[in-house]
Design an enzyme around this catalytic site. Structure first.
Site, short mmCIF file in Angstrom:
data_model
loop_
_atom_site.label_atom_id
_atom_site.label_comp_id
_atom_site.label_asym_id
_atom_site.label_seq_id
_atom_site.Cartn_x
_atom_site.Cartn_y
_atom_site.Cartn_z
N GLU A 48 -10.62 -1.70 5.10
CA GLU A 48 -9.45 -2.00 5.93
C GLU A 48 -9.90 -2.20 7.37
O GLU A 48 -9.27 -2.88 8.14
CB GLU A 48 -8.45 -0.85 5.82
CG GLU A 48 -7.12 -1.11 6.47
CD GLU A 48 -6.17 0.08 6.38
OE1 GLU A 48 -5.14 0.05 7.04
OE2 GLU A 48 -6.48 1.05 5.65
N GLN A 86 0.82 -1.21 0.00
CA GLN A 86 0.00 0.00 0.00
C GLN A 86 0.86 1.26 0.00
O GLN A 86 1.70 1.43 0.89
CB GLN A 86 -0.89 -0.02 1.26
CG GLN A 86 -1.86 1.13 1.33
CD GLN A 86 -2.56 1.18 2.69
OE1 GLN A 86 -1.96 0.98 3.74
NE2 GLN A 86 -3.84 1.47 2.69
N GLY A 87 0.65 2.13 -0.97
CA GLY A 87 1.41 3.39 -1.04
C GLY A 87 0.52 4.56 -0.71
O GLY A 87 0.06 5.28 -1.60
N TYR A 88 0.26 4.75 0.54
CA TYR A 88 -0.60 5.84 1.00
C TYR A 88 0.22 6.91 1.74
O TYR A 88 0.43 8.00 1.26
CB TYR A 88 -1.68 5.30 1.96
CG TYR A 88 -2.95 4.85 1.29
CD1 TYR A 88 -2.94 4.34 0.00
CD2 TYR A 88 -4.17 4.91 1.97
CE1 TYR A 88 -4.11 3.91 -0.60
CE2 TYR A 88 -5.34 4.50 1.37
CZ TYR A 88 -5.31 3.99 0.09
OH TYR A 88 -6.48 3.58 -0.49
N SER A 89 0.69 6.55 2.95
CA SER A 89 1.37 7.54 3.80
C SER A 89 2.65 8.06 3.14
O SER A 89 3.28 7.36 2.35
CB SER A 89 1.78 6.90 5.13
OG SER A 89 0.65 6.50 5.84
N ASN A 93 -5.52 6.53 16.32
CA ASN A 93 -6.71 6.54 17.18
C ASN A 93 -7.24 7.96 17.41
O ASN A 93 -8.44 8.15 17.58
CB ASN A 93 -6.42 5.83 18.50
CG ASN A 93 -6.38 4.32 18.31
OD1 ASN A 93 -6.32 3.83 17.17
ND2 ASN A 93 -6.43 3.57 19.40
N GLU A 94 -6.33 8.93 17.39
CA GLU A 94 -6.76 10.33 17.53
C GLU A 94 -7.66 10.73 16.37
O GLU A 94 -8.65 11.44 16.54
CB GLU A 94 -5.55 11.27 17.61
CG GLU A 94 -4.74 11.15 18.89
CD GLU A 94 -3.83 9.92 18.95
OE1 GLU A 94 -3.72 9.19 17.94
OE2 GLU A 94 -3.24 9.69 20.02
#
Lengths: 375, 399
Positions: free
Chosen positions: B244, B126-129, B383-384
């Protein structure tokens, strides 16, 4: 009351902080964590030269400090920088026992320790003992002026580097009896002494130690036969003060790094530290850290008082709880970067969390506090 | 309301259990139990075993070769697989990319890529962040510029889990820099063997090389690898994120972890008695078990609603927050239970580190797992961020 450091301690603290800021960076320390020796001989020699080791012993023992406050000052600096050199094991744990119980020839060893030329380890805990100091199944038998040791010791810190291991063994009583435990100064090269060494997650090294008919002259005995437990308790109390101060220093670094990161890292177009949800969490970390500082001061100030054990357990229980919170919150508020090994906080957080795995965890000390408070 | 499993569901559980007993390799299962890293071949082997039984693509429709399991079936499998210490199913192709292709991909893309996910021919990552785009994913900067029948991609992706094994990466890239951040993003499928791609491993704090940085330097990607429409990638990414999260509660992991803590605490000694009898430890254990019992039902409730066509929204965020908190607490207990044996550590990079570490309770890498799983409250939307989603929906519109 006076909470200021004396001039001598302030000077020691300043000197050590400057030295570590100059010499001890993440790259050096992380290399040492993976080094088969586990520490730097050069740094160790510098500690001796700067008087850092001497500050951990009383004048009576040949040093120039040795009080709770001295331990706290030195170890807080070591903790800030995440130092992995085994000062706690050589100088505080094993050193205290020799200073406390040793005869003149045994106490001569302290001179070598202060000079940086001798390493020591305390081989006391056993695989089954968990955090119970009185649990000793290793045996010592005397036969014609010779002592014979048999048994197994677990997670013995600094065992491989040590020139001498102070080994506890039972001469009388059952596995958990307070009476009957004796100490022996065993040279590293003694036949029948086997070490299986390994690295530790928070730096430094330890070994599983097996004693198989280790036979030595009676002169290796440290202190009176069967009466070592009170000295072990006193040495552990000193070690707890030192280790808590170290953890406090590490917590300080964790908080500083988190504060810096939150005001540098921008997401959603502004520094993370401008989000109130995170601001409050930073505030809570700092409140907890002040509690921790006071707990360490309480413990350090009561090392020689009748109230020692209750104060020590109160502080250690609190440190275990606060430490976990500060380590976990620091990682969480950093996000991914703190998960990487090469980032300073990764090591610092491991130090803080894993401090709870030596000398009794938060639950163990809560339990002891309850017993002492009710009594 | 009925909290019992139907006879069919019970039979399904028995099937799953028998399948695991017959087909899960003992050595692999032992490695999973002890928290050791699996090789690529071991992970691929498990996928192949499941695929042969038709159980690999559990949430895919049958038309695409999936098992089309109900929420309860998925829950049962997850629970049994975790208890048997089966490897986790690598989710990137199966449960992250595939649902997007099925919903937004062309028929040609579906025909080309879906069978290769099942067969294991492709390993997706996965290339997201990106270094500058974490919680604020929409601020991503990796740029794709159209040049004839190709996009030319430049930039950097971060935290690419198991990217070292991947031959394909699905990426969010910026195709229009002159609009609202969310509106200029596209969804591209990129062959990792294309010239200009460099993968650099990043060692995590537990010593494992689990994530990577992926660099793109003038990487040419055929336009047919664009999924859906240009500049609509954010919509697809949000759709993917809800998928996800279908397994985000991690109930199976937590159940298995709790069993493992209990086993350790029975073996470990505290003041001459088993640790599990110690009131302080027992109270910690009980508290987390009580939480897990409730979470397990929350998970089933939300999955049941999703199965009935109601898309999980804010509830998925709740499962993520509570699920990761519980899992992390269980990891904390495992570390706590082994006492001073939490300290030893085998560094991957230290020579001669193959020698076994002392492990008197047969607990495995509990310290490594505790530290490694700090990530679960950070990734997949920290989680924030989940709490922001929850509170936005809870408080929005109440003026």
């Amino acid at each position: 009351m006076n909470f200021d450091l004396s001039d001598t301690r302030q000077m020691l603290s300043d000197t050590l902080r400057r030295f570590l800021a100059d010499k001890y960076d993440t790259g050096l320390r992380n290399a040492l964590v993976e080094d088969p020796r586990g520490y730097s001989e050069e740094i160790w020699a510098s500690f001796a030269e700067l008087g850092v080791i001497g500050a951990l012993f009383s004048e009576d023992a040949g040093g120039f400090g040795g009080e709770g406050g001295d331990l706290a000052v030195v170890f807080e600096e070591l903790g800030r920088a995440g130092v992995v050199e085994p000062l706690l094991d050589t100088a505080v744990l094993a050193g205290s026992l020799i200073a406390d119980l040793g005869n003149d020839s045994q106490r001569a060893l302290i001179e070598e320790v202060i000079a940086g030329s001798a390493h020591l380890a305390l081989a006391h805990g056993e695989p089954e003992a968990r955090y119970d100091l009185s649990c000793v199944t290793t045996t010592a038998t005397t036969d014609g002026g010779q002592i014979r040791l048999n048994g197994r010791k677990g997670v013995v810190m600094n065992a491989e580097a040590a020139d001498y291991l102070i080994v506890s063994a039972r001469e009388a009583g059952g596995s958990y009896d307070a009476e009957g435990i004796s100490l022996f100064v065993v040279p590293a090269e003694a036949p029948g002494l086997h070490l299986m060494g390994y690295g530790l997650a928070a730096g430094g090294r330890a070994a599983e130690v097996t004693l198989e008919n280790v036979t030595l002259p009676e002169t290796v005995r440290l202190g009176a036969s069967g009466a070592a437990l009170p000295a072990l308790e006193a040495a552990q109390a000193r070690a707890i003060v030192a280790q808590m101060a170290e953890t406090l220093g590490a917590m300080h670094t964790a908080c500083e790094m988190t504060q810096d990161y939150l005001m540098t890292r921008k997401q959603f177009g502004k520094p993370l530290g401008t989000f109130q949800a995170l601001q409050h969490r930073v505030a809570e970390m700092l409140i907890e850290m002040e509690q921790a500082r006071s707990a360490v001061i309480n413990a350090a100030g009561h090392l020689t008082s009748d109230d020692r054990d209750k104060q020590i357990s109160a502080a250690k229980a609190l440190m275990g709880q606060v430490g976990r919170r500060i380590a976990e919150e620091s990682i969480q508020m950093h996000g991914g970067i703190a998960m990487t090994q090469e980032y300073e906080l990764a090591h610092i957080a491991k130090r803080i969390v894993l401090a709870d795995h030596r000398f009794g965890d938060a639950d163990t000390h809560l339990e002891r506090f309850i017993q002492l408070a009710v009594a | 309301m009925d909290l019992t499993y139907t006879p069919e569901e019970q039979a399904f559980r028995a099937d799953v259990r028998a399948f695991l007993a017959d087909n899960l390799d003992a050595r692999t299962s032992e490695k999973v139990r002890l928290g050791q890293e699996l090789t690529k071949a071991e992970m691929e082997g498990w996928h192949a075993t499941l695929n042969a039984r038709g159980w690999l693509a559990q949430n895919w429709p049958r038309s695409h070769g999936g098992a089309e399991w109900s929420a309860v079936q998925r829950h049962i499998f997850e629970e049994e697989a975790a208890r048997a210490h089966a490897p986790r199913i690598v989710p990137f192709g199966l449960s992250m990319l595939a649902p997007v292709l099925m919903k937004f991909g062309s028929e040609a893309q579906q025909n080309q890529w879906l069978p290769r996910i099942l067969s294991g021919e492709d390993w997706w990552c996965q290339g997201y962040s990106e270094p500058g785009a974490g919680s604020d994913l929409a601020s991503l900067k990796t740029r794709a510029v159209r040049d004839g029948d190709h996009y030319v991609v430049n930039g950097q992706k971060a935290w690419t889990t198991l990217g070292q094994h991947a031959n394909m990466i699905f990426c969010l890239v910026r195709t229009d820099p002159d609009c609202k951040p969310q509106e200029g993003i596209s969804f591209l499928l990129i062959d990792m063997n294309t010239p200009g791609i460099e993968v650099r491993p990043v060692v995590l704090l537990d010593g494992t090389p689990e994530v990577n940085e992926v660099f793109f330097d003038d990487v040419r990607v055929p336009v047919e690898n664009l999924v859906g429409e240009e500049n609509k990638g954010w919509t697809y990414a949000k759709y993917l994120l809800t998928h996800e999260r279908t397994n985000i509660a991690g109930v199976g992991f937590s159940s298995a972890g709790l069993d493992s803590v209990k086993r350790i605490a029975r073996a470990a000694n505290h003041n001459g008695r088993p640790l599990i009898e110690n009131p302080h430890f027992a109270a910690r254990l009980a508290k987390v078990e009580i939480e897990l019992m409730a979470l397990s039902t929350s998970n089933l409730r939300i999955l049941a609603a999703a199965g009935a066509g109601r898309a999980p929204g804010v509830e998925a965020s709740m499962l993520k927050v509570k699920g990761t908190e519980i899992r992390q607490e269980i990891n904390d207990l495992a570390r706590r239970a082994v006492g001073s044996y939490a300290l030893p550590f085998a560094s991957e990079s230290l020579e001669g580190s193959n020698q076994p570490l002392p492990d008197p309770y047969d607990a495995g890498a509990v310290t490594g797992t505790y530290f490694n799983n700090r990530k679960i409250s950070i990734f997949g939307g920290a989680n924030e961020v989940q709490k922001n989603i929850i509170s936005k929906i809870a408080l929005g519109g109440r003026t």
